[in-house]
Enzyme design. Structure first.
Site, PDB file in Angstrom:
ATOM      1  N   ASN A 183       0.806  -1.225   0.000  1.00  0.00           N
ATOM      2  CA  ASN A 183       0.000   0.000   0.000  1.00  0.00           C
ATOM      3  C   ASN A 183       0.843   1.280   0.000  1.00  0.00           C
ATOM      4  O   ASN A 183       0.384   2.329  -0.438  1.00  0.00           O
ATOM      5  CB  ASN A 183      -1.004   0.007   1.158  1.00  0.00           C
ATOM      6  CG  ASN A 183      -0.344  -0.145   2.512  1.00  0.00           C
ATOM      7  OD1 ASN A 183       0.768  -0.656   2.626  1.00  0.00           O
ATOM      8  ND2 ASN A 183      -1.028   0.291   3.553  1.00  0.00           N
ATOM      9  N   GLU A 284       5.095  -3.565  12.410  1.00  0.00           N
ATOM     10  CA  GLU A 284       3.968  -2.645  12.325  1.00  0.00           C
ATOM     11  C   GLU A 284       2.850  -3.437  11.679  1.00  0.00           C
ATOM     12  O   GLU A 284       2.880  -3.712  10.474  1.00  0.00           O
ATOM     13  CB  GLU A 284       4.356  -1.406  11.518  1.00  0.00           C
ATOM     14  CG  GLU A 284       3.319  -0.301  11.568  1.00  0.00           C
ATOM     15  CD  GLU A 284       2.464  -0.272  10.322  1.00  0.00           C
ATOM     16  OE1 GLU A 284       1.274  -0.668  10.433  1.00  0.00           O
ATOM     17  OE2 GLU A 284       2.955   0.128   9.272  1.00  0.00           O
ATOM     18  N   CYS A 318      -2.887   1.397   6.882  1.00  0.00           N
ATOM     19  CA  CYS A 318      -3.018   0.748   8.191  1.00  0.00           C
ATOM     20  C   CYS A 318      -3.532   1.699   9.256  1.00  0.00           C
ATOM     21  O   CYS A 318      -4.028   1.250  10.296  1.00  0.00           O
ATOM     22  CB  CYS A 318      -1.672   0.159   8.614  1.00  0.00           C
ATOM     23  SG  CYS A 318      -0.334   1.353   8.580  1.00  0.00           S
ATOM     24  N   GLU A 491       8.986   3.288  14.264  1.00  0.00           N
ATOM     25  CA  GLU A 491       9.688   3.724  13.059  1.00  0.00           C
ATOM     26  C   GLU A 491       9.591   5.232  12.958  1.00  0.00           C
ATOM     27  O   GLU A 491       8.705   5.859  13.537  1.00  0.00           O
ATOM     28  CB  GLU A 491       9.088   3.059  11.821  1.00  0.00           C
ATOM     29  CG  GLU A 491       9.289   1.553  11.824  1.00  0.00           C
ATOM     30  CD  GLU A 491       8.772   0.867  10.571  1.00  0.00           C
ATOM     31  OE1 GLU A 491       9.261  -0.237  10.288  1.00  0.00           O
ATOM     32  OE2 GLU A 491       7.892   1.430   9.881  1.00  0.00           O
TER      33      GLU A 491
END
Length: 513
Positions: A183, A284, A318, A491
């Site tokens: 994505n 993640e 997400c 991150e």
């Protein structure tokens, strides 16, 4: 039908489609620099062909864009070996030297931003405006970590005895396996790789099978930037070979670190693989973000926030809002204004069309999942306010549902598509209970003008990231990550580089002081 040809160093794919919706009945061309349209694996600074290939498809049309080398465990092992060999040289580069090379890579991405965005639109389907935005976001991580490379500080600690000194050193962990989703096919790589390379690690990237072209284009620009051979490797593979390649990248003893972005189910598999050799892991994973609108909210701002939070990349991020909770006092006004905003602002089409705001879902499986969620909700009493239909291929109408209950499928699992299910609630405690009743906790959003309520709700929401009166929260400077089953580690930000560093305690004794 499609044709691919070279023209003055440009690689142009022209496609003509028949029998599709009128928005797709025209020519579409992928006109990018030939040097950026790479289809082989990239291992130890060389372009390597595998024994077979797999197709990369335009999700808007289903037509083939390119055939890419289908790497197996042999190529993955070669990449790991190359990264391990390069690590012993790369870690000895000074932080300033690594910083300069990352900055060159950043500059090259900006120079080729438009072509890189075209690749994203072609293989991922997102509108060009969003693809350009992703490339700006992607490049920003290389810029950020080129600066953070020179700010990896250790500590000198006061010792308990006079004859010694205590030093805490930070050192790179080693080879990192980087497994990324489709994505954000560029930004998810640079967010991980920028930190890894800045710390002194080397990497093997396995991009998603749907979107390998963006990863390979980054590899080409890494060469131009002067990144040494073996420091950055890319092994694309098909869906069929992904399990074996993924297992090798997570179990090989030469790999010290795994960084993965994807579903919680896949993350759990990779964690089991990593356990055998006790590797460092950051993940993640899936989200199911609540979006709460309180009576105290500015309704117009809440509607604007809902639009950007839900419909970016057709709902395929997400951190997209999934569960919309609207307090009873402003529920009807919010629904009316949101429906009007959807009518006015959303237009489906091929991502290369300048007026398109909503591209396709990544594949027909994604469209089927959303179709099932809508059907389940309607069967249990939900009302379709807007949309609700699946169109040709993997296109879905942006959909707004009212009268939604918390036990409906769309409230229990992540949608990953342009669906807004709205639940009406009465009290703050009720909203928090619904919002926190999820095994995942990546992002959450709420709108309120009550400062006391803002503090209460922000602190009680069980997520790693909170947007307060803001629907678009991702930025290089802030930490990105979740809690519960949404993963581990962070991150971006000043904390992102720590995921690739070990702390070594050094005691220098026998001193005459």
């Amino acid at each position: 039908m499609g044709s691919l040809y070279l023209s003055r160093g440009r690689c142009i794919l022209r496609q003509v489609f028949f029998g599709l919706p009128s928005m797709l009945q025209r020519h579409y061309s992928l006109d990018v620099s030939a040097q950026l349209l790479r289809t082989q694996a990239f291992i130890e600074g060389r372009w390597v062909s595998a024994a077979s290939t797999f197709p990369v498809l335009d999700p808007a049309t289903g037509e083939e864009i390119a055939k890419v080398s289908d790497c197996g465990t042999k190529e993955a092992q070669d990449a790991v070996n190359a990264a391990y060999k390069a690590f012993h040289l790369w870690k000895n580069h000074t932080a300033k030297e690594r910083s300069i090379l990352l900055r060159k890579w950043f500059d090259l991405i900006n120079q080729h931003k438009e072509d890189l965005a075209k690749l994203i639109t072609a293989e991922c389907g997102k509108p060009m405006k969003e693809s350009i935005g992703e490339m700006t976001y992607s490049a920003s991580f290389l810029e950020w970590f080129s600066e953070e490379a020179r700010r990896v500080y250790g500590d000198i600690v006061a010792p308990p005895a006079k004859d010694r000194k205590i030093l805490l050193l930070k050192q790179p962990v080693g080879v990192a396996s980087i497994i990324t989703p489709w994505n954000f096919p560029s930004a998810m790589i640079t967010r991980k790789v920028g930190a890894a390379l800045a710390a002194g690690c080397t990497v093997v990237v396995k991009p998603a099978e749907d979107t390998p072209l963006s990863a390979l284009a980054l590899a080409e620009l890494s060469v131009q930037a002067g990144i040494p051979p073996g420091v950055f490797n890319v092994v694309p593979c098909s869906r069929e070979k992904t399990p074996a390649v993924g297992e090798l990248l997570c179990t090989d003893p030469l790999v010290a670190k795994i960084s993965f972005t994807g579903s919680t189910a896949t993350g759990k598999i990779l964690l089991r693989h990593a356990a055998g050799t006790v590797k460092r892991v950051s993940m993640e994973l899936g989200g199911h973000a609540p979006f709460i609108v309180f009576d105290s909210a500015d309704v117009d701002k809440a509607v604007a926030g809902a639009m950007v939070s839900k419909f970016r990349n057709s709902g395929q991020t997400c951190v997209c809002s999934n569960r919309f909770l609207v307090q009873s006092g402003i529920h009807d006004a919010f629904m009316e204004k949101l429906a009007k905003a959807m009518d006015a602002e959303l237009k489906l089409g091929h991502g290369s069309e300048p007026t398109t705001t909503q591209g396709p879902l990544i594949n027909t499986r994604a469209a089927e999942k959303l179709e099932n969620q809508i059907a389940d909700a309607v069967a249990q009493g939900a009302v379709i306010v807007r949309g609700g239909k699946r169109l040709e291929g993997s296109f879905m109408q942006p959909t707004l549902l009212s009268s939604v209950k918390t036990d409906m499928l769309c409230m229990q699992e992540e949608s990953f598509g342009p669906l807004i299910p709205v639940v009406k609630f009465n009290t703050e405690q009720e909203a928090l209970a619904i919002a926190n009743a999820s095994p995942v906790g990546l992002a959450g959003y709420f709108y309120s003008r009550d400062i006391s309520q803002i503090w209460r709700v922000a602190e009680q929401m069980e997520v790693g990231m909170v947007g307060v009166n803001e629907g678009l929260i991702s930025t290089t400077e802030a930490s990105f990550g979740g809690i519960k089953q949404s993963g581990m580690g962070r991150e971006g930000s000043k904390y992102g580089i720590d995921e690739y560093l070990e702390i070594k305690y050094m005691c220098l004794g026998g001193l005459s002081l």
